[in-house]
Structure formats: structure tokens, C-alpha cells
Design a protein around this motif. Structure first.
Motif, PDB file in Angstrom:
ATOM      1  N   GLY A  72      -4.597 -30.461   6.550  1.00 40.39           N
ATOM      2  CA  GLY A  72      -5.986 -30.831   6.359  1.00 40.39           C
ATOM      3  C   GLY A  72      -6.312 -30.744   4.881  1.00 40.39           C
ATOM      4  O   GLY A  72      -5.484 -31.046   4.026  1.00 40.39           O
ATOM      5  N   ALA A  73      -7.522 -30.264   4.555  1.00 44.81           N
ATOM      6  CA  ALA A  73      -7.937 -30.158   3.153  1.00 44.81           C
ATOM      7  C   ALA A  73      -7.262 -29.002   2.444  1.00 44.81           C
ATOM      8  O   ALA A  73      -7.276 -28.925   1.219  1.00 44.81           O
ATOM      9  CB  ALA A  73      -9.449 -29.998   3.074  1.00 44.81           C
ATOM     10  N   GLY A  74      -6.655 -28.072   3.190  1.00 45.58           N
ATOM     11  CA  GLY A  74      -6.025 -26.923   2.568  1.00 45.58           C
ATOM     12  C   GLY A  74      -7.032 -25.850   2.229  1.00 45.58           C
ATOM     13  O   GLY A  74      -8.029 -25.656   2.931  1.00 45.58           O
ATOM     14  N   LEU A  75      -6.809 -25.151   1.127  1.00 46.22           N
ATOM     15  CA  LEU A  75      -7.682 -24.048   0.743  1.00 46.22           C
ATOM     16  C   LEU A  75      -9.006 -24.574   0.208  1.00 46.22           C
ATOM     17  O   LEU A  75      -9.052 -25.369  -0.728  1.00 46.22           O
ATOM     18  CB  LEU A  75      -7.001 -23.182  -0.320  1.00 46.22           C
ATOM     19  CG  LEU A  75      -7.847 -22.034  -0.882  1.00 46.22           C
ATOM     20  CD1 LEU A  75      -8.181 -21.020   0.202  1.00 46.22           C
ATOM     21  CD2 LEU A  75      -7.128 -21.356  -2.033  1.00 46.22           C
ATOM     22  N   LEU A  92      -6.515 -26.007   8.071  1.00 44.93           N
ATOM     23  CA  LEU A  92      -5.113 -26.241   8.425  1.00 44.93           C
ATOM     24  C   LEU A  92      -4.853 -27.676   8.844  1.00 44.93           C
ATOM     25  O   LEU A  92      -3.726 -28.168   8.725  1.00 44.93           O
ATOM     26  CB  LEU A  92      -4.700 -25.312   9.576  1.00 44.93           C
ATOM     27  CG  LEU A  92      -4.636 -23.813   9.265  1.00 44.93           C
ATOM     28  CD1 LEU A  92      -4.266 -23.043  10.531  1.00 44.93           C
ATOM     29  CD2 LEU A  92      -3.634 -23.528   8.169  1.00 44.93           C
ATOM     30  N   GLY A  93      -5.883 -28.352   9.359  1.00 45.32           N
ATOM     31  CA  GLY A  93      -5.658 -29.679   9.901  1.00 45.32           C
ATOM     32  C   GLY A  93      -4.856 -29.595  11.190  1.00 45.32           C
ATOM     33  O   GLY A  93      -4.731 -28.535  11.809  1.00 45.32           O
ATOM     34  N   ASP A 120     -16.163 -25.787  15.974  1.00 46.52           N
ATOM     35  CA  ASP A 120     -17.166 -26.846  16.164  1.00 46.52           C
ATOM     36  C   ASP A 120     -16.397 -28.072  16.620  1.00 46.52           C
ATOM     37  O   ASP A 120     -15.958 -28.134  17.755  1.00 46.52           O
ATOM     38  CB  ASP A 120     -17.986 -27.085  14.898  1.00 46.52           C
ATOM     39  CG  ASP A 120     -17.129 -27.400  13.672  1.00 46.52           C
ATOM     40  OD1 ASP A 120     -15.896 -27.387  13.780  1.00 46.52           O
ATOM     41  OD2 ASP A 120     -17.704 -27.682  12.617  1.00 46.52           O
ATOM     42  N   MET A 121     -16.197 -29.048  15.730  1.00 43.26           N
ATOM     43  CA  MET A 121     -15.274 -30.139  16.028  1.00 43.26           C
ATOM     44  C   MET A 121     -13.833 -29.669  15.902  1.00 43.26           C
ATOM     45  O   MET A 121     -12.918 -30.272  16.453  1.00 43.26           O
ATOM     46  CB  MET A 121     -15.528 -31.318  15.086  1.00 43.26           C
ATOM     47  CG  MET A 121     -16.860 -32.020  15.319  1.00 43.26           C
ATOM     48  SD  MET A 121     -16.990 -32.710  16.986  1.00 43.26           S
ATOM     49  CE  MET A 121     -15.835 -34.070  16.873  1.00 43.26           C
ATOM     50  N   CYS A 122     -13.632 -28.587  15.135  1.00 43.37           N
ATOM     51  CA  CYS A 122     -12.309 -27.971  15.067  1.00 43.37           C
ATOM     52  C   CYS A 122     -12.147 -27.019  16.253  1.00 43.37           C
ATOM     53  O   CYS A 122     -13.121 -26.637  16.897  1.00 43.37           O
ATOM     54  CB  CYS A 122     -12.138 -27.202  13.763  1.00 43.37           C
ATOM     55  SG  CYS A 122     -12.120 -28.256  12.302  1.00 43.37           S
ATOM     56  N   TRP A 183      -7.565 -31.295  17.367  1.00 45.69           N
ATOM     57  CA  TRP A 183      -8.784 -31.198  16.582  1.00 45.69           C
ATOM     58  C   TRP A 183      -8.595 -30.509  15.237  1.00 45.69           C
ATOM     59  O   TRP A 183      -9.508 -30.511  14.412  1.00 45.69           O
ATOM     60  CB  TRP A 183      -9.861 -30.449  17.377  1.00 45.69           C
ATOM     61  CG  TRP A 183     -10.212 -31.126  18.660  1.00 45.69           C
ATOM     62  CD1 TRP A 183      -9.763 -30.808  19.899  1.00 45.69           C
ATOM     63  CD2 TRP A 183     -11.065 -32.258  18.813  1.00 45.69           C
ATOM     64  NE1 TRP A 183     -10.284 -31.668  20.830  1.00 45.69           N
ATOM     65  CE2 TRP A 183     -11.096 -32.572  20.193  1.00 45.69           C
ATOM     66  CE3 TRP A 183     -11.813 -33.041  17.937  1.00 45.69           C
ATOM     67  CZ2 TRP A 183     -11.835 -33.638  20.710  1.00 45.69           C
ATOM     68  CZ3 TRP A 183     -12.556 -34.100  18.446  1.00 45.69           C
ATOM     69  CH2 TRP A 183     -12.559 -34.390  19.816  1.00 45.69           C
ATOM     70  N   GLY A 184      -7.429 -29.917  15.005  1.00 43.31           N
ATOM     71  CA  GLY A 184      -7.243 -29.146  13.785  1.00 43.31           C
ATOM     72  C   GLY A 184      -7.950 -27.803  13.867  1.00 43.31           C
ATOM     73  O   GLY A 184      -8.718 -27.548  14.801  1.00 43.31           O
TER      74      GLY A 184
END
Length: 223
Positions: A72-75, A92-93, A120-122, A183-184
Motif C-alpha cells: 500500500g502507501a507504506g509508512l 500494508l495494502g 473501515d474500508m480496510c 481490503w488491505g
């Protein structure tokens, strides 16, 4: 009257079941021989999608490190991107991994794992110990971050207790915290506490002492 007694009995049973199912961290966490490792900053204030870092807090004499690989976006370490009161976390994605390695003991380990994640969505990450047996697990909401009732979200603590036997300790390869495949997952912090399972000789000595104490008390009562 009998109906009232029945209802009261059912309420008492329900309360007992809830009390028994409530999660309680193991008492050995506060023992002087317990090692506790906590990660919250993830080793950097810069954006990163992978890295290896030592614990931010180490209690005890053990050793541990965490390696993360994010898809994902990482840190994220930016107050402008805060979710509720928290602004340092790992995105984490899908299938991203935090791998935690730490000191182990010949006769096995008991391990307590706490992971704070956003829901949430994650979704919740998967916590895995390749050679461990899970004894108990629980999730507890920590902070409501909902912007509206139709879209609930919150920071949540996942906690679990594991046992690794002496027979399995050689094949133990650490703790994996894996982002949800669909969902990550977003993880804010990880805390792991470990203690050695007592050696057989120590357990035998403890049992011998208990038996000796019981026999002594019995002799006193007889006399």
C-alpha cells in the motif's frame, strides 16, 4: 414466580458466560523474566514501503526486530494524514507483511501479541505463528474515528496468546502480521511479550514443593 426465577437464572448464566469469555492478558506479562517489544514509529519519519527496525520500547533482556514490506502507501508519518489521534502507521495494502523475529528458549515460549489496526474500508490483518498454538484471542475497540454513522471506523486492538512447545521451537520462524487479501490493512503499532516455558526440572521441583507442603499441612492436622 417460576418464570421470574427462570429469567433471572438465564441472566445470571449469560453474565457468567460473558465474564468467562472476556479477554484478560496473561499474568506473566508483568513477571521480571518477561521480554516485551513494542513498535510504534517503524524506524523512520520518512515515507517508506519497506524497512527493518528495532523496537521503540524494549523491556527485558531479549532481542527482537521487525521487517515490513508494504503493498500500500507504506509508512505514513504526517499529522496532516492523521486518522483520529494517530498519524504514524503502516498502510500494508493487500498482503503486505510485518515479520517480527525475537529471542526464543529451548523448552518453548509463551507469546502475547497485540496489534493495533484501523478498521473501515480496510480490514483486520492476519496474525500468524508458524509453529505456535493459539490459546485465546480477542479484539477491543480503542478509538472511534467515524465521520458519520453510516460509515463507522475505529482503531482496534487485536490480542492473542500463543504457546510454542519445546518440540516446535526449532522450527519457529517468528510472527507474521499480514494485510488482508481483499481490503488491505493499516497497522499503527505492534507489541509482543514472551517468556520461557519452565524447564521440566523446574516444574518437577515446583510440584515436589507443593506436594511436600500439602503433606506437611496434613501431618499437622493429624497431630
Amino acid at each position: 414466580m417460576s418464570n421470574i426465577k427462570l429469567k433471572l437464572g438465564l441472566v445470571a448464566v449469560a453474565a457468567f458466560v460473558l465474564a468467562c469469555s472476556a479477554f484478560a492478558a496473561p499474568s506473566w506479562i508483568n513477571h521480571p523474566t518477561t521480554n516485551t517489544y513494542t513498535w510504534t514509529s517503524w524506524g523512520s519519519e520518512a515515507l517508506a514501503t519497506e524497512g527493518v527496525c528495532d523496537p521503540d520500547v524494549l523491556i527485558g533482556t531479549g532481542w527482537a526486530e521487525a521487517a515490513f514490506t508494504c503493498y500500500g502507501a507504506g509508512l505514513v508519518a504526517d499529522p496532516m494524514l492523521a486518522i483520529g489521534s494517530r498519524y504514524v502507521y503502516l498502510d500494508l495494502g493487500h498482503d503486505g507483511v510485518i515479520h517480527v523475529d525475537f529471542s526464543t528458549h529451548t523448552f518453548g515460549n509463551e507469546v502475547f501479541v497485540q496489534v493495533v489496526f484501523h478498521e473501515d474500508m480496510c480490514a483486520a490483518p492476519v496474525v500468524s505463528l508458524n509453529a505456535g498454538e493459539m490459546l485465546i484471542e480477542s479484539t477491543t475497540p480503542l478509538e472511534d474515528t467515524s465521520l458519520c454513522p453510516e460509515l463507522p471506523s475505529s482503531w482496534v486492538a487485536y490480542e492473542s496468546v500463543w504457546s510454542i512447545s519445546g518440540n516446535d521451537i526449532a522450527s519457529f520462524a517468528g510472527v507474521d502480521i499480514i494485510g488482508d487479501s481483499d481490503w488491505g490493512s493499516m497497522v499503527e503499532s505492534v507489541s509482543i511479550s514472551t517468556r520461557a516455558i519452565p524447564e521440566p526440572a523446574t516444574v518437577a521441583a515446583m510440584l515436589s514443593g507443593i506436594v511436600g507442603l500439602a503433606l506437611g499441612l496434613r501431618r499437622r492436622k493429624v497431630s
